[in-house]
Scaffold this active site. Structure first.
Site, mmCIF file in Angstrom:
data_model
loop_
_atom_site.group_PDB
_atom_site.id
_atom_site.type_symbol
_atom_site.label_atom_id
_atom_site.label_comp_id
_atom_site.label_asym_id
_atom_site.label_seq_id
_atom_site.Cartn_x
_atom_site.Cartn_y
_atom_site.Cartn_z
ATOM 1 N N ARG A 65 3.793 -2.675 2.606
ATOM 2 C CA ARG A 65 4.597 -3.331 1.472
ATOM 3 C C ARG A 65 5.200 -4.448 1.811
ATOM 4 O O ARG A 65 5.243 -5.480 1.623
ATOM 5 C CB ARG A 65 5.242 -2.426 0.749
ATOM 6 N N ARG A 91 1.578 -4.547 -8.685
ATOM 7 C CA ARG A 91 2.261 -3.955 -7.391
ATOM 8 C C ARG A 91 3.579 -3.615 -7.401
ATOM 9 O O ARG A 91 4.536 -4.432 -7.972
ATOM 10 C CB ARG A 91 1.895 -5.124 -6.205
ATOM 11 N N LEU A 93 7.225 -4.048 -5.918
ATOM 12 C CA LEU A 93 7.731 -5.019 -4.964
ATOM 13 C C LEU A 93 8.978 -4.513 -4.415
ATOM 14 O O LEU A 93 9.715 -3.780 -4.909
ATOM 15 C CB LEU A 93 8.241 -6.153 -5.849
ATOM 16 N N HIS A 109 6.622 -5.681 -19.543
ATOM 17 C CA HIS A 109 6.204 -4.212 -19.435
ATOM 18 C C HIS A 109 5.915 -3.795 -20.865
ATOM 19 O O HIS A 109 6.629 -4.092 -21.876
ATOM 20 C CB HIS A 109 7.526 -3.443 -18.652
HETATM 21 C C1 GRF Z 1 -0.059 -6.126 -20.133
HETATM 22 O O1 GRF Z 1 -0.117 -5.110 -21.226
HETATM 23 C C2 GRF Z 1 1.108 -6.001 -19.342
HETATM 24 O O2 GRF Z 1 2.348 -5.580 -20.204
HETATM 25 C C3 GRF Z 1 1.140 -5.131 -18.242
HETATM 26 O O3 GRF Z 1 -0.176 -5.304 -17.751
HETATM 27 C C4 GRF Z 1 -1.073 -5.813 -19.094
HETATM 28 C C5 GRF Z 1 -1.493 -7.176 -18.447
HETATM 29 O O4 GRF Z 1 -2.595 -7.768 -19.232
HETATM 30 N N1 GRF Z 1 2.170 -5.078 -17.288
HETATM 31 P P1 GRF Z 1 -3.136 -9.227 -18.861
HETATM 32 O O5 GRF Z 1 -3.416 -9.201 -17.611
HETATM 33 O O6 GRF Z 1 -1.810 -10.079 -19.169
HETATM 34 O O7 GRF Z 1 -4.048 -9.486 -19.997
#
Ligand code: GRF
Length: 210
Positions: A65, A91, A93, A109
Site C-alpha cells: 500500500r 482503495r 489510503l 460515502h
Molecule cells: C458511489 O455510491 C459512492 O458513494 C461509492 O461508490 C459509488 C461510486 O459510484 N463510494 P460512481 O463510480 O461515482 O458512479
C-alpha cells in the site's frame, strides 16, 4: 482558479456530475485530471472525451500500500491540485497519504455517517430496518469513512426496497450533494470550526429528498 484532481475506480457517475456542474455553473475551477487505479474504469472514457487528462495507477503493480500510495501521490502532485476528490475510489489510503492532503481531500460515502462505514452500506441499512438512508461528503482522515462532514443527503427507505433500488435513490442524492460540496470548496465557502466544517453563510448542509 482552483485545480481539481478526481480519483475513480469504476463507472465514475459522481465524477461525471462534478465535471458537468463545474462547466455548466462556471465554477472558478478546472478539472486537472481524472486518475483511476483500474485501467478498465468506465469513467476514464468520459473524462478523455471531455479533453480531461487521465492517468492510471494500477494498484496490482505495487507490492505494498505504501508503494502504491507513494506513486499515486506523485502522479496527483504532477497536476498541482488544490483539491483531490475521491469519487468511488475503492482503495484504503495510508495515513501518510491522508496527511499529505489534509483538509484538501474529499470523499463521498453511501451512508449517513457515522452509521455504516465500510462496504455493503445499503444491505446493512435494510437489514437494520432503517427508515432513512443517504450519503455523506466528508473530508478524509486516516480513519476510514471519518472526517469532517461537509454535506449529507437523506432519502426515505421505501417498502419493498432492495439494495439496488435503495442504492439508486441514494445515488440521486450523491449526484447533488457532491457537486455542491466541491463547489463550496472551490468558492472558499467552507469554514473550519474546530474539527467540523460549516458553510460561511450558513447554507443548508443537508439535502432532504422525499
Ligand atoms: C458511489 O455510491 C459512492 O458513494 C461509492 O461508490 C459509488 C461510486 O459510484 N463510494 P460512481 O463510480 O461515482 O458512479
Amino acid at each position: 482558479m482552483k485545480r481539481l484532481v478526481i480519483l475513480i475506480s469504476g463507472r465514475g457517475s459522481n465524477m461525471e456530475a462534478i465535471v458537468k456542474a463545474c462547466a455548466a455553473e462556471g465554477w472558478p475551477a478546472s478539472i486537472a485530471a481524472v486518475i483511476s487505479n483500474r485501467p478498465d474504469a468506465g469513467g476514464l472514457q468520459f473524462a478523455a472525451e471531455r479533453g480531461i487528462a487521465t492517468a492510471v495507477v494500477d494498484h496490482k503493480a505495487y507490492a505494498s500500500r505504501d508503494d502504491f500510495d507513494a506513486e499515486l501521490a506523485r502522479i496527483i502532485d504532477s497536476f498541482s491540485p488544490d483539491l483531490v476528490v475521491l469519487a468511488g475510489f475503492m482503495r484504503i489510503l495510508t495515513p501518510a497519504f491522508t496527511a499529505r492532503y489534509e483538509r484538501r481531500l474529499l470523499n463521498i460515502h453511501p451512508s449517513l455517517l457515522p452509521a455504516f462505514t465500510g462496504l455493503h452500506t445499503h444491505e446493512r441499512a435494510l437489514a437494520m430496518g432503517c427508515k432513512v438512508a443517504g450519503a455523506t461528503v466528508h473530508f478524509v482522515t486516516a480513519e476510514l469513512d471519518h472526517g469532517a462532514i461537509v454535506m449529507q443527503g437523506v432519502v426515505p427507505v421505501q417498502p419493498g426496497d432492495d439494495a439496488k433500488t435503495l442504492a439508486g435513490r441514494v445515488l440521486t442524492a450523491e449526484h447533488r450533494i457532491y457537486p455542491q460540496s466541491v463547489r463550496w470548496f472551490v468558492e472558499d465557502a467552507l469554514v473550519w470550526v474546530g474539527d467540523t466544517v460549516q458553510h460561511r453563510d450558513g447554507a443548508a448542509q443537508q439535502l432532504l429528498l422525499s
